[in-house]
Scaffold this motif. Structure first.
Motif, PDB file in Angstrom:
ATOM      1  N   ASP A  13       0.846  -1.200   0.000  1.00  0.00           N
ATOM      2  CA  ASP A  13       0.000   0.000   0.000  1.00  0.00           C
ATOM      3  C   ASP A  13       0.882   1.251   0.000  1.00  0.00           C
ATOM      4  O   ASP A  13       0.641   2.198  -0.761  1.00  0.00           O
ATOM      5  CB  ASP A  13      -0.907   0.034   1.233  1.00  0.00           C
ATOM      6  CG  ASP A  13      -2.090  -0.912   1.165  1.00  0.00           C
ATOM      7  OD1 ASP A  13      -2.371  -1.467   0.077  1.00  0.00           O
ATOM      8  OD2 ASP A  13      -2.747  -1.109   2.215  1.00  0.00           O
ATOM      9  N   ALA A  14       1.895   1.253   0.851  1.00  0.00           N
ATOM     10  CA  ALA A  14       2.814   2.391   0.925  1.00  0.00           C
ATOM     11  C   ALA A  14       3.588   2.557  -0.378  1.00  0.00           C
ATOM     12  O   ALA A  14       3.794   3.680  -0.852  1.00  0.00           O
ATOM     13  CB  ALA A  14       3.775   2.221   2.108  1.00  0.00           C
ATOM     14  N   MET A  15       4.009   1.445  -0.963  1.00  0.00           N
ATOM     15  CA  MET A  15       4.743   1.495  -2.220  1.00  0.00           C
ATOM     16  C   MET A  15       3.882   2.112  -3.320  1.00  0.00           C
ATOM     17  O   MET A  15       4.360   2.956  -4.100  1.00  0.00           O
ATOM     18  CB  MET A  15       5.194   0.081  -2.620  1.00  0.00           C
ATOM     19  CG  MET A  15       6.104   0.052  -3.813  1.00  0.00           C
ATOM     20  SD  MET A  15       6.775  -1.605  -4.099  1.00  0.00           S
ATOM     21  CE  MET A  15       5.434  -2.353  -4.989  1.00  0.00           C
ATOM     22  N   THR A  16       2.620   1.736  -3.368  1.00  0.00           N
ATOM     23  CA  THR A  16       1.707   2.292  -4.361  1.00  0.00           C
ATOM     24  C   THR A  16       1.586   3.801  -4.180  1.00  0.00           C
ATOM     25  O   THR A  16       1.638   4.564  -5.153  1.00  0.00           O
ATOM     26  CB  THR A  16       0.319   1.620  -4.243  1.00  0.00           C
ATOM     27  OG1 THR A  16       0.486   0.225  -4.483  1.00  0.00           O
ATOM     28  CG2 THR A  16      -0.667   2.181  -5.229  1.00  0.00           C
ATOM     29  N   ALA A  17       1.444   4.234  -2.944  1.00  0.00           N
ATOM     30  CA  ALA A  17       1.343   5.672  -2.665  1.00  0.00           C
ATOM     31  C   ALA A  17       2.635   6.394  -3.047  1.00  0.00           C
ATOM     32  O   ALA A  17       2.597   7.495  -3.619  1.00  0.00           O
ATOM     33  CB  ALA A  17       1.015   5.895  -1.194  1.00  0.00           C
ATOM     34  N   VAL A  19       4.779   5.547  -5.353  1.00  0.00           N
ATOM     35  CA  VAL A  19       4.882   5.632  -6.814  1.00  0.00           C
ATOM     36  C   VAL A  19       4.049   6.818  -7.317  1.00  0.00           C
ATOM     37  O   VAL A  19       4.487   7.560  -8.202  1.00  0.00           O
ATOM     38  CB  VAL A  19       4.465   4.310  -7.493  1.00  0.00           C
ATOM     39  CG1 VAL A  19       4.299   4.487  -8.989  1.00  0.00           C
ATOM     40  CG2 VAL A  19       5.500   3.229  -7.198  1.00  0.00           C
ATOM     41  N   ARG A  20       2.863   7.009  -6.740  1.00  0.00           N
ATOM     42  CA  ARG A  20       2.037   8.166  -7.136  1.00  0.00           C
ATOM     43  C   ARG A  20       2.789   9.474  -6.862  1.00  0.00           C
ATOM     44  O   ARG A  20       2.790  10.389  -7.682  1.00  0.00           O
ATOM     45  CB  ARG A  20       0.709   8.167  -6.379  1.00  0.00           C
ATOM     46  CG  ARG A  20      -0.311   7.268  -6.993  1.00  0.00           C
ATOM     47  CD  ARG A  20      -1.706   7.519  -6.368  1.00  0.00           C
ATOM     48  NE  ARG A  20      -2.332   6.240  -6.142  1.00  0.00           N
ATOM     49  CZ  ARG A  20      -2.497   5.632  -4.982  1.00  0.00           C
ATOM     50  NH1 ARG A  20      -2.129   6.206  -3.872  1.00  0.00           N
ATOM     51  NH2 ARG A  20      -3.063   4.457  -4.913  1.00  0.00           N
ATOM     52  N   VAL A  21       3.441   9.562  -5.713  1.00  0.00           N
ATOM     53  CA  VAL A  21       4.200  10.761  -5.367  1.00  0.00           C
ATOM     54  C   VAL A  21       5.384  10.921  -6.314  1.00  0.00           C
ATOM     55  O   VAL A  21       5.699  12.033  -6.762  1.00  0.00           O
ATOM     56  CB  VAL A  21       4.654  10.713  -3.890  1.00  0.00           C
ATOM     57  CG1 VAL A  21       5.587  11.868  -3.556  1.00  0.00           C
ATOM     58  CG2 VAL A  21       3.447  10.719  -2.971  1.00  0.00           C
ATOM     59  N   THR A  26       8.177  13.830 -10.823  1.00  0.00           N
ATOM     60  CA  THR A  26       8.906  13.783 -12.090  1.00  0.00           C
ATOM     61  C   THR A  26       8.139  14.434 -13.235  1.00  0.00           C
ATOM     62  O   THR A  26       8.534  14.296 -14.397  1.00  0.00           O
ATOM     63  CB  THR A  26       9.252  12.327 -12.461  1.00  0.00           C
ATOM     64  OG1 THR A  26       8.040  11.566 -12.546  1.00  0.00           O
ATOM     65  CG2 THR A  26      10.187  11.704 -11.449  1.00  0.00           C
ATOM     66  N   VAL A  27       7.065  15.160 -12.919  1.00  0.00           N
ATOM     67  CA  VAL A  27       6.288  15.834 -13.965  1.00  0.00           C
ATOM     68  C   VAL A  27       7.193  16.821 -14.696  1.00  0.00           C
ATOM     69  O   VAL A  27       7.832  17.656 -14.062  1.00  0.00           O
ATOM     70  CB  VAL A  27       5.068  16.574 -13.364  1.00  0.00           C
ATOM     71  CG1 VAL A  27       4.388  17.448 -14.402  1.00  0.00           C
ATOM     72  CG2 VAL A  27       4.080  15.594 -12.770  1.00  0.00           C
ATOM     73  N   PRO A  28       7.264  16.733 -16.021  1.00  0.00           N
ATOM     74  CA  PRO A  28       8.088  17.685 -16.791  1.00  0.00           C
ATOM     75  C   PRO A  28       7.483  19.088 -16.735  1.00  0.00           C
ATOM     76  O   PRO A  28       6.289  19.224 -16.541  1.00  0.00           O
ATOM     77  CB  PRO A  28       8.045  17.147 -18.214  1.00  0.00           C
ATOM     78  CG  PRO A  28       7.504  15.774 -18.118  1.00  0.00           C
ATOM     79  CD  PRO A  28       6.698  15.696 -16.848  1.00  0.00           C
ATOM     80  N   GLY A  31      10.056  18.743 -13.037  1.00  0.00           N
ATOM     81  CA  GLY A  31       9.334  18.292 -11.853  1.00  0.00           C
ATOM     82  C   GLY A  31       9.871  18.886 -10.571  1.00  0.00           C
ATOM     83  O   GLY A  31      11.020  19.295 -10.502  1.00  0.00           O
ATOM     84  N   PRO A  32       9.049  18.951  -9.541  1.00  0.00           N
ATOM     85  CA  PRO A  32       9.525  19.527  -8.286  1.00  0.00           C
ATOM     86  C   PRO A  32      10.602  18.680  -7.606  1.00  0.00           C
ATOM     87  O   PRO A  32      11.300  19.154  -6.729  1.00  0.00           O
ATOM     88  CB  PRO A  32       8.266  19.606  -7.427  1.00  0.00           C
ATOM     89  CG  PRO A  32       7.310  18.651  -8.030  1.00  0.00           C
ATOM     90  CD  PRO A  32       7.662  18.559  -9.487  1.00  0.00           C
ATOM     91  N   GLY A  33      10.773  17.433  -8.048  1.00  0.00           N
ATOM     92  CA  GLY A  33      11.753  16.556  -7.428  1.00  0.00           C
ATOM     93  C   GLY A  33      13.108  16.563  -8.107  1.00  0.00           C
ATOM     94  O   GLY A  33      14.056  15.972  -7.608  1.00  0.00           O
TER      95      GLY A  33
END
Length: 129
Positions: A13-17, A19-21, A26-28, A31-33
């Motif tokens: 469950d945490a891994m899924t969350a 991945v969403r983050v 990584t949004v072009p 991305g903020p990361g």
């Protein structure tokens, strides 16, 4: 009646969350990361390492189900034989392990390709010669 989640379910469950983050981070463009190519390099390395462990988890899931089946503790809804379903799970997990190994290797190659890539001190647009 509520059923407590196993540690494996909580972790996935945490891994899924996460991945969403990660997808958001990584949004072009950039991305903020990400602030530099080294961020992408490290992210690819972390993803490669993370996916490298998946085949072992898949094997352990398969062994768990196979053990339950061998002990006669599994059935399909309605009481029928679960063996065909467990065999299907086994085959799918073998495929997933192969794909995870290939994914890990591809991510490692992508990371290696970024090894010496860095930002220029000053931006220069590339023009065709």
């Amino acid at each position: 009646m509520t059923t407590e989640k196993s540690a494996a379910v909580e972790l996935t469950d945490a891994m899924t969350a996460l991945v969403r983050v990660l997808v958001y981070a990584t949004v072009p463009p950039g991305g903020p990361g990400f602030t530099q190519p080294g961020d992408a390099h490290a992210t690819l390395g972390n993803l490669s390492t993370a996916t490298m462990g998946l085949p072992q988890a898949f094997r352990q899931i398969d062994e768990f189900l196979t053990g339950l089946l061998a002990d006669g503790r599994l059935q399909v809804d309605g009481g029928s034989n679960a063996a065909p379903r467990v065999i299907e799970v086994h085959s799918a997990l073998e495929n997933a392990a192969d794909y995870a190994n290939a994914l890990s290797a591809a991510l490692g190659r992508a990371q290696a390709a970024l090894e010496s890539v860095s930002l220029r001190d000053s931006f220069q647009a590339f023009a065709p010669a």
